[in-house]
Scaffold this active site. Structure first.
Site, PDB file in Angstrom:
ATOM      1  N   ARG A   1       5.457   3.415   4.354  1.00 28.94           N
ATOM      2  CA  ARG A   1       6.041   4.651   4.864  1.00 28.94           C
ATOM      3  C   ARG A   1       7.474   4.374   5.277  1.00 28.94           C
ATOM      4  NH1 ARG A   1       2.303   6.176   2.673  1.00 28.94           N
ATOM      5  NH2 ARG A   1       0.645   7.634   3.291  1.00 28.94           N
TER       6      ARG A   1
ATOM      7  N   HIS B   1       8.472   7.117  -5.284  1.00 29.51           N
ATOM      8  CA  HIS B   1       7.154   7.128  -4.645  1.00 29.51           C
ATOM      9  C   HIS B   1       6.033   7.114  -5.687  1.00 29.51           C
ATOM     10  CE1 HIS B   1       5.010   8.304  -0.654  1.00 29.51           C
ATOM     11  NE2 HIS B   1       4.332   7.392  -1.343  1.00 29.51           N
TER      12      HIS B   1
ATOM     13  N   ILE C   1      -4.482  -3.590   1.552  1.00 26.21           N
ATOM     14  CA  ILE C   1      -3.371  -3.752   0.615  1.00 26.21           C
ATOM     15  C   ILE C   1      -2.634  -5.056   0.884  1.00 26.21           C
ATOM     16  CG2 ILE C   1      -1.140  -2.799  -0.084  1.00 26.21           C
ATOM     17  CD1 ILE C   1      -2.339  -0.019   0.344  1.00 26.21           C
TER      18      ILE C   1
ATOM     19  N   SER D   1       1.125  -8.332  12.431  1.00 28.51           N
ATOM     20  CA  SER D   1       0.959  -6.922  12.785  1.00 28.51           C
ATOM     21  C   SER D   1       0.558  -6.882  14.247  1.00 28.51           C
ATOM     22  CB  SER D   1      -0.097  -6.241  11.910  1.00 28.51           C
ATOM     23  OG  SER D   1      -1.403  -6.622  12.311  1.00 28.51           O
TER      24      SER D   1
ATOM     25  N   THR E   1       6.580  -0.152   0.427  1.00 29.79           N
ATOM     26  CA  THR E   1       5.773   0.794  -0.340  1.00 29.79           C
ATOM     27  C   THR E   1       4.807   1.534   0.579  1.00 29.79           C
ATOM     28  OG1 THR E   1       4.138  -0.931  -0.827  1.00 29.79           O
ATOM     29  CG2 THR E   1       5.896  -0.596  -2.447  1.00 29.79           C
TER      30      THR E   1
ATOM     31  N   GLY F   1      -3.950  -5.633   6.012  1.00 27.70           N
ATOM     32  CA  GLY F   1      -5.160  -4.857   5.772  1.00 27.70           C
ATOM     33  C   GLY F   1      -5.592  -5.011   4.326  1.00 27.70           C
TER      34      GLY F   1
ATOM     35  N   GLU G   1      11.667  13.380   0.733  1.00 23.93           N
ATOM     36  CA  GLU G   1      11.220  13.272  -0.651  1.00 23.93           C
ATOM     37  C   GLU G   1      11.004  14.663  -1.242  1.00 23.93           C
ATOM     38  OE1 GLU G   1       7.855  10.687  -1.118  1.00 23.93           O
ATOM     39  OE2 GLU G   1       8.765   9.060   0.044  1.00 23.93           O
TER      40      GLU G   1
END
Length: 319
Positions: A238, A286, A157, A176, A236, A155, A267
């Site tokens: 999920r 994160h 990113i 994907s 980076t 996508g 987290e």
């Protein structure tokens, strides 16, 4: 009574300096919370008196069970225009308006490459040795030029990550569930036939998928065993896209050479979590979206969202 607003998870203590909150001074009582809220009870105790809440990404989830316990809440703002940790349907049922802000895609791209380069050149090991009087040069770096970068997701990113990989002289492949060969060809990327091909042929695998039912647990023990023993995994996106117990085993038993991680299933990561100390893990807290430019968008637009809501014309609504 003046509406109360809580700005959550302001870990760095910068929220009030990133925007002109004074425009709300006569209309809203604003406070910030710097410490993470680890349970629904803590959230209710901290913000149960608030009509407005500003959430930072997905640091504090807002499921239906929590929204039911916040009867005063009327406006919930999230940084970014997508937040899987907010139950939008439940918010609507409880009369809570949910609004967002813009967010830049460049920061997570840049951090992805920080992790890839850190793993390839053993930056943590060599930097620690320099600081502690350790050996002068103890590792051999891995070349990027001529190696294969595998992207799970192409996508906004993933496409930017691909272009940087190509600039390094890497062969880039992607997969994907929805990726077509035509879409991959637009960016000069090879479309793998399936995720197994991508895992088996890549030296670095980087995750850039949205978390959903089809991607949760996408990389389990079987998939991680398909990776090259010299390969590295970078995530980076999920944490839940990768089976976390399987990842721990893969790292401990050296199924893969290492991992660069910026996302975790819990987290902040507990102090005694093994991912903090495994020698083949480069872990960050994160930081993917944590940049000045992003924050200078998040908080001014949060102020705009509050102003518009109070005026009866909400903007940037989600759901």
């Amino acid at each position: 009574m003046t509406p109360r607003c809580a700005v959550l998870d302001d870990y760095q203590g910068v929220a009030l300096s990133m925007a002109d909150w004074s425009v709300l001074a006569d209309a809203v009582d604003v406070r910030t919370l710097r410490q993470p809220l680890r349970s629904e009870d803590e959230v209710v105790a901290a913000i149960g008196d608030c009509e407005i809440v500003v959430a930072m990404r997905e640091r504090t989830p807002f499921p239906a069970s929590l929204l039911a316990r916040l009867p005063r809440l009327r406006l919930l703002i999230t940084s970014g225009m997508r937040n899987a940790a907010i139950d939008l349907a439940a918010a609507a049922r409880h009369g809570v308006t949910v609004c967002g802000t813009s967010s830049n895609t460049e920061p997570p791209v840049e951090l992805t490459w920080a992790l890839i380069l850190g793993l390839a050149r053993n930056i943590t090991t060599e930097s620690a040795a320099m600081r502690t009087g350790g050996p002068w040069q103890s590792t051999l770096g891995a070349d990027l030029h001529g190696r294969t970068l595998g992207l799970l997701g192409l996508g906004k990113i993933g496409t930017r990550v691909a272009r940087i990989g190509q600039a390094f002289g890497m062969n880039v492949t992607a997969w994907s569930p929805n990726l077509t060969a035509e879409r991959a060809a637009e960016t000069g990327v090879h479309a793998a036939a399936d995720k197994v091909e991508l895992l088996e042929t890549s030296d670095f695998v980087s995750v850039h998928l949205v978390l959903g039912e089809r991607t949760r647990g996408l990389l389990g023990p079987g998939e991680l065993r398909r990776m090259r023993p010299t390969g590295c995994l970078v995530n980076t996106s999920r944490a839940a896209i990768v089976d976390q117990p399987a990842l721990l085993r893969a790292l401990r038993e050296n199924w893969i050479a290492g991992a660069g991680l910026d996302v975790f299933d819990h987290e902040p990561l507990p102090d005694d979590h093994p991912l903090r100390t495994l020698p083949n893990v480069l872990a960050l807290p994160h930081l993917g979206y944590v940049t000045r430019r992003n924050y200078e968008g998040y908080f001014p637009q949060a102020v705009e969202d509050i102003t518009a809501f109070l005026a009866g014309s909400p903007i940037r609504q989600l759901g």
